[in-house]
Design a protein around this motif. Structure first.
Motif, PDB file in Angstrom:
ATOM      1  N   GLY A  53       1.186  -1.086  -0.155  1.00  0.00           N
ATOM      2  CA  GLY A  53      -0.027  -0.394  -0.165  1.00  0.00           C
ATOM      3  C   GLY A  53       1.259   1.258  -0.004  1.00  0.00           C
ATOM      4  O   GLY A  53       0.208   2.202  -0.613  1.00  0.00           O
ATOM      5  N   ILE A  54       2.044   1.376   0.463  1.00  0.00           N
ATOM      6  CA  ILE A  54       3.258   2.235   0.639  1.00  0.00           C
ATOM      7  C   ILE A  54       3.766   2.009  -0.246  1.00  0.00           C
ATOM      8  O   ILE A  54       4.924   1.130  -0.326  1.00  0.00           O
ATOM      9  CB  ILE A  54       3.578   2.489   1.817  1.00  0.00           C
ATOM     10  N   PRO A  55       4.554   3.063  -1.385  1.00  0.00           N
ATOM     11  CA  PRO A  55       5.156   2.513  -2.584  1.00  0.00           C
ATOM     12  C   PRO A  55       6.468   3.006  -2.278  1.00  0.00           C
ATOM     13  O   PRO A  55       6.867   3.343  -0.760  1.00  0.00           O
ATOM     14  CB  PRO A  55       5.089   3.686  -3.572  1.00  0.00           C
ATOM     15  N   ASN A  56       7.549   2.424  -2.574  1.00  0.00           N
ATOM     16  CA  ASN A  56       9.209   2.070  -2.583  1.00  0.00           C
ATOM     17  C   ASN A  56      10.245   2.487  -1.988  1.00  0.00           C
ATOM     18  O   ASN A  56      10.892   3.540  -1.347  1.00  0.00           O
ATOM     19  CB  ASN A  56       9.759   1.602  -3.072  1.00  0.00           C
ATOM     20  N   MET A  57       9.715   4.371  -2.803  1.00  0.00           N
ATOM     21  CA  MET A  57      10.077   5.943  -2.218  1.00  0.00           C
ATOM     22  C   MET A  57       9.595   5.980  -1.229  1.00  0.00           C
ATOM     23  O   MET A  57      10.688   6.530  -0.567  1.00  0.00           O
ATOM     24  CB  MET A  57      10.617   6.662  -3.302  1.00  0.00           C
ATOM     25  N   LYS A  58       8.694   5.488  -0.645  1.00  0.00           N
ATOM     26  CA  LYS A  58       8.103   6.000   1.094  1.00  0.00           C
ATOM     27  C   LYS A  58       8.875   5.036   2.467  1.00  0.00           C
ATOM     28  O   LYS A  58       9.597   5.356   2.890  1.00  0.00           O
ATOM     29  CB  LYS A  58       7.005   6.678   0.988  1.00  0.00           C
ATOM     30  N   LEU A  59       8.410   3.515   1.583  1.00  0.00           N
ATOM     31  CA  LEU A  59       9.259   2.713   2.496  1.00  0.00           C
ATOM     32  C   LEU A  59       9.607   1.527   1.334  1.00  0.00           C
ATOM     33  O   LEU A  59       8.650   0.863   1.218  1.00  0.00           O
ATOM     34  CB  LEU A  59       7.955   2.524   2.755  1.00  0.00           C
ATOM     35  N   ASP A  60      11.177   1.419   1.770  1.00  0.00           N
ATOM     36  CA  ASP A  60      12.171   0.476   1.129  1.00  0.00           C
ATOM     37  C   ASP A  60      12.052  -1.307   1.228  1.00  0.00           C
ATOM     38  O   ASP A  60      11.326  -0.830   2.721  1.00  0.00           O
ATOM     39  CB  ASP A  60      13.490   0.420   1.609  1.00  0.00           C
ATOM     40  N   LYS A  61      10.894  -1.371   0.297  1.00  0.00           N
ATOM     41  CA  LYS A  61      10.274  -2.956   0.374  1.00  0.00           C
ATOM     42  C   LYS A  61      11.279  -3.713   1.877  1.00  0.00           C
ATOM     43  O   LYS A  61      11.045  -4.617   2.691  1.00  0.00           O
ATOM     44  CB  LYS A  61       9.853  -3.748  -0.133  1.00  0.00           C
ATOM     45  N   LYS A  62      13.140  -3.442   0.910  1.00  0.00           N
ATOM     46  CA  LYS A  62      14.127  -4.105   2.117  1.00  0.00           C
ATOM     47  C   LYS A  62      13.662  -4.172   3.996  1.00  0.00           C
ATOM     48  O   LYS A  62      14.245  -5.123   4.503  1.00  0.00           O
ATOM     49  CB  LYS A  62      15.401  -4.149   1.574  1.00  0.00           C
ATOM     50  N   LEU A  63      12.988  -2.931   4.154  1.00  0.00           N
ATOM     51  CA  LEU A  63      13.018  -3.149   5.876  1.00  0.00           C
ATOM     52  C   LEU A  63      12.203  -3.408   6.311  1.00  0.00           C
ATOM     53  O   LEU A  63      11.956  -3.988   7.225  1.00  0.00           O
ATOM     54  CB  LEU A  63      12.915  -1.022   5.461  1.00  0.00           C
ATOM     55  N   VAL A  64      11.114  -3.480   5.254  1.00  0.00           N
ATOM     56  CA  VAL A  64       9.704  -4.810   5.632  1.00  0.00           C
ATOM     57  C   VAL A  64      10.744  -6.234   5.859  1.00  0.00           C
ATOM     58  O   VAL A  64      10.095  -6.975   6.967  1.00  0.00           O
ATOM     59  CB  VAL A  64       8.496  -4.275   4.992  1.00  0.00           C
ATOM     60  N   GLU A  65      10.802  -6.309   4.735  1.00  0.00           N
ATOM     61  CA  GLU A  65      11.854  -7.845   5.069  1.00  0.00           C
ATOM     62  C   GLU A  65      12.513  -8.018   5.867  1.00  0.00           C
ATOM     63  O   GLU A  65      12.225  -9.097   6.467  1.00  0.00           O
ATOM     64  CB  GLU A  65      12.300  -8.039   3.272  1.00  0.00           C
ATOM     65  N   ARG A  66      12.807  -6.894   5.987  1.00  0.00           N
ATOM     66  CA  ARG A  66      14.509  -7.193   7.864  1.00  0.00           C
ATOM     67  C   ARG A  66      13.755  -7.708   9.392  1.00  0.00           C
ATOM     68  O   ARG A  66      14.192  -8.279   9.510  1.00  0.00           O
ATOM     69  CB  ARG A  66      14.956  -5.754   7.654  1.00  0.00           C
ATOM     70  N   ARG A  67      12.346  -6.902   8.668  1.00  0.00           N
ATOM     71  CA  ARG A  67      11.809  -6.742  10.145  1.00  0.00           C
ATOM     72  C   ARG A  67      11.251  -8.300   9.974  1.00  0.00           C
ATOM     73  O   ARG A  67      11.425  -8.769  11.266  1.00  0.00           O
ATOM     74  CB  ARG A  67      10.287  -5.906  10.236  1.00  0.00           C
ATOM     75  N   ILE A  68      10.827  -8.249   8.725  1.00  0.00           N
ATOM     76  CA  ILE A  68       9.619 -10.126   9.343  1.00  0.00           C
ATOM     77  C   ILE A  68      10.577 -11.213   9.694  1.00  0.00           C
ATOM     78  O   ILE A  68      10.429 -11.972   9.924  1.00  0.00           O
ATOM     79  CB  ILE A  68       8.934 -10.095   7.457  1.00  0.00           C
ATOM     80  N   GLN A  69      11.932 -10.599   8.658  1.00  0.00           N
ATOM     81  CA  GLN A  69      12.547 -11.751   9.314  1.00  0.00           C
ATOM     82  C   GLN A  69      13.771 -11.886  10.431  1.00  0.00           C
ATOM     83  O   GLN A  69      13.867 -12.832  11.191  1.00  0.00           O
ATOM     84  CB  GLN A  69      14.249 -11.385   7.897  1.00  0.00           C
ATOM     85  N   LEU A  70      13.322 -10.901  11.161  1.00  0.00           N
ATOM     86  CA  LEU A  70      13.068 -10.645  12.672  1.00  0.00           C
ATOM     87  C   LEU A  70      12.922 -11.691  13.333  1.00  0.00           C
ATOM     88  O   LEU A  70      12.023 -12.336  14.563  1.00  0.00           O
ATOM     89  CB  LEU A  70      14.150  -9.258  13.067  1.00  0.00           C
ATOM     90  N   LEU A  71      11.294 -11.035  12.947  1.00  0.00           N
ATOM     91  CA  LEU A  71       9.676 -11.954  13.681  1.00  0.00           C
ATOM     92  C   LEU A  71      10.007 -13.398  13.408  1.00  0.00           C
ATOM     93  O   LEU A  71       9.701 -14.248  14.786  1.00  0.00           O
ATOM     94  CB  LEU A  71       8.817 -11.028  13.224  1.00  0.00           C
ATOM     95  N   GLN A  72      10.724 -13.503  12.260  1.00  0.00           N
ATOM     96  CA  GLN A  72      10.876 -14.709  12.346  1.00  0.00           C
ATOM     97  C   GLN A  72      11.840 -15.977  12.977  1.00  0.00           C
ATOM     98  O   GLN A  72      11.399 -17.053  13.424  1.00  0.00           O
ATOM     99  CB  GLN A  72      10.800 -15.484  10.495  1.00  0.00           C
ATOM    100  N   GLN A  73      13.130 -15.083  13.160  1.00  0.00           N
ATOM    101  CA  GLN A  73      13.540 -15.643  14.066  1.00  0.00           C
ATOM    102  C   GLN A  73      13.240 -16.028  15.562  1.00  0.00           C
ATOM    103  O   GLN A  73      14.058 -15.966  16.190  1.00  0.00           O
ATOM    104  CB  GLN A  73      15.019 -14.562  13.717  1.00  0.00           C
ATOM    105  N   GLU A  74      12.793 -14.625  15.623  1.00  0.00           N
ATOM    106  CA  GLU A  74      11.903 -14.859  16.902  1.00  0.00           C
ATOM    107  C   GLU A  74      11.386 -16.232  17.108  1.00  0.00           C
ATOM    108  O   GLU A  74      10.916 -15.801  18.439  1.00  0.00           O
ATOM    109  CB  GLU A  74      11.523 -13.532  17.673  1.00  0.00           C
ATOM    110  N   GLY A  75      10.538 -16.828  16.330  1.00  0.00           N
ATOM    111  CA  GLY A  75       9.679 -17.903  16.560  1.00  0.00           C
ATOM    112  C   GLY A  75       9.038 -17.249  15.620  1.00  0.00           C
ATOM    113  O   GLY A  75       7.369 -18.444  15.872  1.00  0.00           O
ATOM    114  N   ILE A  76       7.954 -16.644  15.017  1.00  0.00           N
ATOM    115  CA  ILE A  76       6.893 -16.162  14.598  1.00  0.00           C
ATOM    116  C   ILE A  76       6.514 -17.425  12.895  1.00  0.00           C
ATOM    117  O   ILE A  76       7.463 -16.923  12.859  1.00  0.00           O
ATOM    118  CB  ILE A  76       6.559 -14.959  14.468  1.00  0.00           C
TER     119      ILE A  76
END
Length: 490
Positions: free
Chosen positions: A194-217
């Motif tokens: 819903g938010i284009p890449n120039m406002k929120l780089d999708k690498k940052l979203v993926e970085r957070r998702i990876q962290l949550l996965q490593q924590e067990g989600i």
């Protein structure tokens, strides 16, 4: 308070931006970080008020005032001023699960409620917030922290937007086994598509998702509840379910010619554009070489303008039904309400640099859409409006005769907001709802179904990312209480 005279000595400086014409050549973030020296100065401007309205999180006259996450803003501003970045990070993460998102895309009601803003420009809260979390990642302070003990309780969360992710993060911290279901092909919901890449780089979203996965989600994509899996089945397989599916149903425009080709809903356009970027393919809906008209004057419309510019549109115009905002606060919009004042958003700055003028047209109404012999939209017919207030303060719009105009358009994007949550889940679930919003008391989040909670836009309707995170955190607390009989979550 680090420097009592800081707000007198230093002027507000917001994040630097890449030059408009230069950044139109790519999809990278348009903002650049401030230097550490500048950030310390901005932190020094904070007055550490006795009553800091910046984190009050209340409604005033129907508008948001202050941060609903109750971020401890004066505290981490002071730590940044002192150069104690790790301490600042601890205070920031105490109330906000995802500062890397809010620091980029939140409209910052905190800054509107900043005490310095009564007579001067507000403290650069957003820029400082973003800098703190990025410093944390850069220095390696942010690492996976899975819970040391599991409760054995299984929770399903429907939707992976900011509300769903905040809810999942909190419940995982409490030791529950959390699975997040997402109907799209990638995790992130609004943050991803819903938010284009120039406002929120999708690498940052993926970085957070990876962290949550490593924590067990656990994350499961391409799965729609109500279609691929019933809510009843989800309830049987889990001890609790939390619905965070957002307000996905886009508001339609009922107008002559709506059925023509080349007329698209804004979120469909933005989603396709981001998918095309991430999948390295050509977009299915492209603005290249076309006269583009965006109907709707909000942030989603602005994102459509910026996206169309990067797709090399021939021209772009944005229609809004309201008049141009004033340059300064009016008497009926006092501090600490969110300031409704005229600003030049990143998209409008880019359009002005490309075509020589602000793309916005104010107080304008579309009367009809006209197509060619092949059923493709070719023009829009409009008329200017006058906003009139009666003695009771109620507003109406009156057409101004003689202001009719025809606009060429080969791509029309409808960005007039969202009605509520998608009807698929509501039809056969037994959930009580009104106007496509699931019924649940604020602060409780319990639906009429046992063990089923709801949070975010699905409950409250279209809102801000900070409110989504706030409700996700609170729903997690109530779910934890339901599962355990008590809760230690904030």
């Amino acid at each position: 308070m680090g420097k009592p005279t800081g707000f007198l000595e230093y002027q507000r400086e917001k994040a630097k931006e890449r030059k408009p014409l230069f950044r139109l050549q790519d999809w990278k973030e348009y903002q650049l970080p401030l230097t550490e020296t500048k950030l310390k100065q901005q932190g020094a401007r904070c007055m550490d008020c006795g009553t800091p309205f910046c984190h009050t999180g209340i409604k005033l006259n129907g508008t948001d005032s202050g941060c609903p996450l109750y971020n401890l803003i004066p505290e981490w501003n002071d730590w940044v001023y002192r150069g104690q970045w790790k301490e600042a990070l601890k205070r920031l993460l105490k109330t906000n699960n995802f500062p890397e998102f809010t620091g980029r895309v939140c409209p910052a009601p905190c800054e509107g409620a900043c005490t310095v803003a009564i007579h001067d420009e507000a403290v650069a809260i957003k820029s400082i917030e973003q800098a703190i979390i990025e410093k944390g990642f850069l220095e390696g302070w942010i690492v996976p922290e899975p819970p040391y003990k599991r409760t054995g309780k299984k929770v399903a969360i429907v939707g992976s937007g900011p509300a769903g992710l905040a809810c999942a993060d909190q419940l995982n911290k409490a030791g529950h086994l959390v699975t997040v279901y997402e109907r799209a092909d990638r995790i992130g919901g609004l943050l991803m598509y819903g938010i284009p890449n120039m406002k929120l780089d999708k690498k940052l979203v993926e970085r957070r998702i990876q962290l949550l996965q490593q924590e067990g989600i656990i994350f499961i994509t391409n799965t729609e509840i109500g279609r691929d899996i019933s809510l009843e089945q989800l309830k049987k397989e889990h001890h609790a379910v939390i619905l965070c599916a957002g307000a996905q149903k886009q508001r339609e425009l009922q107008i002559h010619g709506r059925e023509l080709s080349g007329i698209e809903l804004a979120m469909d356009y933005l989603t396709d554009s981001t998918k095309a970027l991430l999948d390295s393919r050509q977009p299915k809906i492209s603005a290249e070489g076309k006269n583009v008209i965006v109907i709707g004057g909000g942030d989603t419309g602005a994102d459509c303008v910026a996206t169309a510019l990067r797709q090399k549109c021939k021209s772009v115009v944005q229609f809004g039904k309201h008049p141009r905002l004033p340059d300064t606060r009016t008497k009926d919009n006092p501090w600490p309400e969110y300031p409704y004042v005229f600003t030049l958003d990143y998209a409008y700055e880019e359009a002005a640099a490309k075509f020589g003028k602000d793309p916005r047209q104010f107080c304008i109404a579309t009367k009809k859409m006209v197509g060619d012999k092949n059923g493709q939209v070719k023009e829009l017919h409009t008329i200017q409006m006058e906003k009139i207030s009666d003695v009771n303060g109620h507003y109406t719009f009156k057409e101004i005769l003689g202001t009719e105009k025809v606009w060429p358009a080969q791509l029309v994007l409808i960005a007039i907001g969202f009605e509520g949550t998608d009807e698929t889940l509501l039809k056969h679930s037994g959930l009580e709802h009104t106007n496509l919003k699931v019924k649940a008391e604020y602060g409780k989040y319990q639906t009429n179904l046992e063990g089923v909670f709801v949070a975010g836009d699905m409950r409250r309707g279209q809102s801000l990312i900070v409110w989504a995170i706030h409700e996700g955190r609170e729903a997690a607390r109530e779910c934890d209480r339901y599962l355990m009989g008590y809760t230690n979550l904030p």
